[in-house]
Scaffold this motif. Structure first.
Motif, PDB file in Angstrom:
ATOM      1  N   GLU A  32       0.837  -1.206   0.000  1.00  0.00           N
ATOM      2  CA  GLU A  32       0.000   0.000   0.000  1.00  0.00           C
ATOM      3  C   GLU A  32       0.871   1.254   0.000  1.00  0.00           C
ATOM      4  N   PHE A  33       1.931   1.244   0.804  1.00  0.00           N
ATOM      5  CA  PHE A  33       2.851   2.381   0.838  1.00  0.00           C
ATOM      6  C   PHE A  33       3.458   2.594  -0.549  1.00  0.00           C
ATOM      7  N   GLY A  34       3.927   1.522  -1.162  1.00  0.00           N
ATOM      8  CA  GLY A  34       4.529   1.622  -2.491  1.00  0.00           C
ATOM      9  C   GLY A  34       3.565   2.165  -3.525  1.00  0.00           C
ATOM     10  N   LYS A  35       2.365   1.641  -3.527  1.00  0.00           N
ATOM     11  CA  LYS A  35       1.364   2.083  -4.504  1.00  0.00           C
ATOM     12  C   LYS A  35       1.001   3.552  -4.301  1.00  0.00           C
ATOM     13  N   ARG A  36       0.943   3.979  -3.037  1.00  0.00           N
ATOM     14  CA  ARG A  36       0.597   5.379  -2.750  1.00  0.00           C
ATOM     15  C   ARG A  36       1.576   6.336  -3.412  1.00  0.00           C
ATOM     16  N   TYR A  37       2.849   5.945  -3.481  1.00  0.00           N
ATOM     17  CA  TYR A  37       3.881   6.834  -4.002  1.00  0.00           C
ATOM     18  C   TYR A  37       4.382   6.428  -5.390  1.00  0.00           C
ATOM     19  N   GLY A  38       3.672   5.535  -6.052  1.00  0.00           N
ATOM     20  CA  GLY A  38       4.065   5.146  -7.397  1.00  0.00           C
ATOM     21  C   GLY A  38       5.323   4.294  -7.437  1.00  0.00           C
ATOM     22  N   LEU A  39       5.586   3.570  -6.356  1.00  0.00           N
ATOM     23  CA  LEU A  39       6.758   2.701  -6.292  1.00  0.00           C
ATOM     24  C   LEU A  39       6.360   1.274  -6.666  1.00  0.00           C
ATOM     25  N   VAL A  40       7.316   0.508  -7.089  1.00  0.00           N
ATOM     26  CA  VAL A  40       7.069  -0.895  -7.402  1.00  0.00           C
ATOM     27  C   VAL A  40       7.240  -1.684  -6.098  1.00  0.00           C
ATOM     28  N   PRO A  41       6.149  -2.200  -5.526  1.00  0.00           N
ATOM     29  CA  PRO A  41       6.264  -2.915  -4.255  1.00  0.00           C
ATOM     30  C   PRO A  41       7.296  -4.044  -4.297  1.00  0.00           C
ATOM     31  N   ARG A  42       7.420  -4.707  -5.420  1.00  0.00           N
ATOM     32  CA  ARG A  42       8.395  -5.797  -5.544  1.00  0.00           C
ATOM     33  C   ARG A  42       9.808  -5.295  -5.238  1.00  0.00           C
ATOM     34  N   ASN A  43      10.142  -4.091  -5.711  1.00  0.00           N
ATOM     35  CA  ASN A  43      11.462  -3.524  -5.420  1.00  0.00           C
ATOM     36  C   ASN A  43      11.634  -3.273  -3.926  1.00  0.00           C
ATOM     37  N   MET A  44      10.549  -2.874  -3.276  1.00  0.00           N
ATOM     38  CA  MET A  44      10.628  -2.638  -1.841  1.00  0.00           C
ATOM     39  C   MET A  44      10.876  -3.946  -1.096  1.00  0.00           C
ATOM     40  N   TYR A  45      10.196  -5.012  -1.496  1.00  0.00           N
ATOM     41  CA  TYR A  45      10.412  -6.309  -0.851  1.00  0.00           C
ATOM     42  C   TYR A  45      11.832  -6.823  -1.111  1.00  0.00           C
ATOM     43  N   PHE A  46      12.333  -6.624  -2.335  1.00  0.00           N
ATOM     44  CA  PHE A  46      13.715  -7.018  -2.638  1.00  0.00           C
ATOM     45  C   PHE A  46      14.693  -6.252  -1.753  1.00  0.00           C
ATOM     46  N   GLN A  47      14.461  -4.949  -1.597  1.00  0.00           N
ATOM     47  CA  GLN A  47      15.351  -4.125  -0.785  1.00  0.00           C
ATOM     48  C   GLN A  47      15.337  -4.588   0.659  1.00  0.00           C
ATOM     49  N   ARG A  48      14.160  -4.894   1.170  1.00  0.00           N
ATOM     50  CA  ARG A  48      14.069  -5.345   2.564  1.00  0.00           C
ATOM     51  C   ARG A  48      14.801  -6.672   2.756  1.00  0.00           C
ATOM     52  N   ALA A  49      14.662  -7.579   1.786  1.00  0.00           N
ATOM     53  CA  ALA A  49      15.304  -8.887   1.890  1.00  0.00           C
ATOM     54  C   ALA A  49      16.815  -8.807   1.712  1.00  0.00           C
ATOM     55  N   GLU A  50      17.266  -7.887   0.862  1.00  0.00           N
ATOM     56  CA  GLU A  50      18.691  -7.765   0.568  1.00  0.00           C
ATOM     57  C   GLU A  50      19.103  -6.289   0.617  1.00  0.00           C
ATOM     58  N   PRO A  51      19.322  -5.750   1.816  1.00  0.00           N
ATOM     59  CA  PRO A  51      19.646  -4.319   1.952  1.00  0.00           C
ATOM     60  C   PRO A  51      20.882  -3.880   1.170  1.00  0.00           C
ATOM     61  N   SER A  52      21.781  -4.792   0.877  1.00  0.00           N
ATOM     62  CA  SER A  52      23.002  -4.418   0.149  1.00  0.00           C
ATOM     63  C   SER A  52      22.733  -4.142  -1.330  1.00  0.00           C
ATOM     64  N   ARG A  53      21.547  -4.445  -1.823  1.00  0.00           N
ATOM     65  CA  ARG A  53      21.226  -4.203  -3.237  1.00  0.00           C
ATOM     66  C   ARG A  53      21.133  -2.727  -3.574  1.00  0.00           C
ATOM     67  N   GLN A  54      20.876  -1.903  -2.601  1.00  0.00           N
ATOM     68  CA  GLN A  54      20.812  -0.443  -2.754  1.00  0.00           C
ATOM     69  C   GLN A  54      19.794   0.022  -3.792  1.00  0.00           C
ATOM     70  N   ILE A  55      18.610  -0.528  -3.701  1.00  0.00           N
ATOM     71  CA  ILE A  55      17.501  -0.095  -4.560  1.00  0.00           C
ATOM     72  C   ILE A  55      16.837   1.141  -3.965  1.00  0.00           C
ATOM     73  N   ILE A  56      16.946   1.297  -2.656  1.00  0.00           N
ATOM     74  CA  ILE A  56      16.261   2.389  -1.956  1.00  0.00           C
ATOM     75  C   ILE A  56      16.663   3.745  -2.532  1.00  0.00           C
ATOM     76  N   ARG A  57      15.694   4.625  -2.619  1.00  0.00           N
ATOM     77  CA  ARG A  57      15.913   5.961  -3.170  1.00  0.00           C
ATOM     78  C   ARG A  57      15.711   7.009  -2.078  1.00  0.00           C
ATOM     79  N   PRO A  58      16.376   8.141  -2.196  1.00  0.00           N
ATOM     80  CA  PRO A  58      16.173   9.206  -1.207  1.00  0.00           C
ATOM     81  C   PRO A  58      14.705   9.622  -1.077  1.00  0.00           C
ATOM     82  N   SER A  59      13.956   9.537  -2.152  1.00  0.00           N
ATOM     83  CA  SER A  59      12.537   9.921  -2.089  1.00  0.00           C
ATOM     84  C   SER A  59      11.770   9.034  -1.111  1.00  0.00           C
ATOM     85  N   TRP A  60      12.148   7.781  -0.974  1.00  0.00           N
ATOM     86  CA  TRP A  60      11.466   6.890  -0.034  1.00  0.00           C
ATOM     87  C   TRP A  60      11.596   7.437   1.380  1.00  0.00           C
ATOM     88  N   LEU A  61      12.798   7.916   1.703  1.00  0.00           N
ATOM     89  CA  LEU A  61      13.039   8.494   3.023  1.00  0.00           C
ATOM     90  C   LEU A  61      12.224   9.773   3.193  1.00  0.00           C
TER      91      LEU A  61
END
Length: 105
Positions: A32-61
């Motif tokens: 729901e958070f991802g959809k609210r901001y036009g993010l791909v939820p799958r990328n968020m789940y990947f980032q959470r599972a593998e923090p070293s992937r560095q998918i996170i963007r400053p806009s998320w913060l």
């Protein structure tokens, strides 16, 4: 050169804050958070599972800080309180608003 450990820590704090918002009912889910901001939820789940992937963007913060009062300082450094508005302060504000509304009726 960027310190990968710093990036991983920021990512972990992002998800810690997001999970806190889910626990308190301010956000329904990661999807729901991802959809609210036009993010791909799958990328968020990947980032959470593998923090070293560095998918996170400053806009998320920025979304957490701007819309949910998560401390930007805490997100970036891990120092200080997670939230800029504490539950006690929020409860006081709600009480004040209710009292004002009742006085106007």
């Amino acid at each position: 050169m960027e310190n990968i450990n710093e990036s991983i820590a920021i990512s972990q704090r992002f998800f810690e804050a997001l999970e806190q918002l889910i626990r308190t009912g301010q956000v329904k889910s990661i999807s729901e958070f991802g959809k609210r901001y036009g993010l791909v939820p799958r990328n968020m789940y990947f980032q959470r599972a593998e923090p070293s992937r560095q998918i996170i963007r400053p806009s998320w913060l920025a979304y957490l800080s701007r819309d949910y009062q998560v401390s930007a300082h805490w997100l970036l450094t891990g120092e200080g309180p997670m939230m800029t508005i504490t539950d006690e302060k929020r409860a006081g504000t709600v009480s004040e608003i209710k009292a004002l509304a009742e006085s106007l009726l």
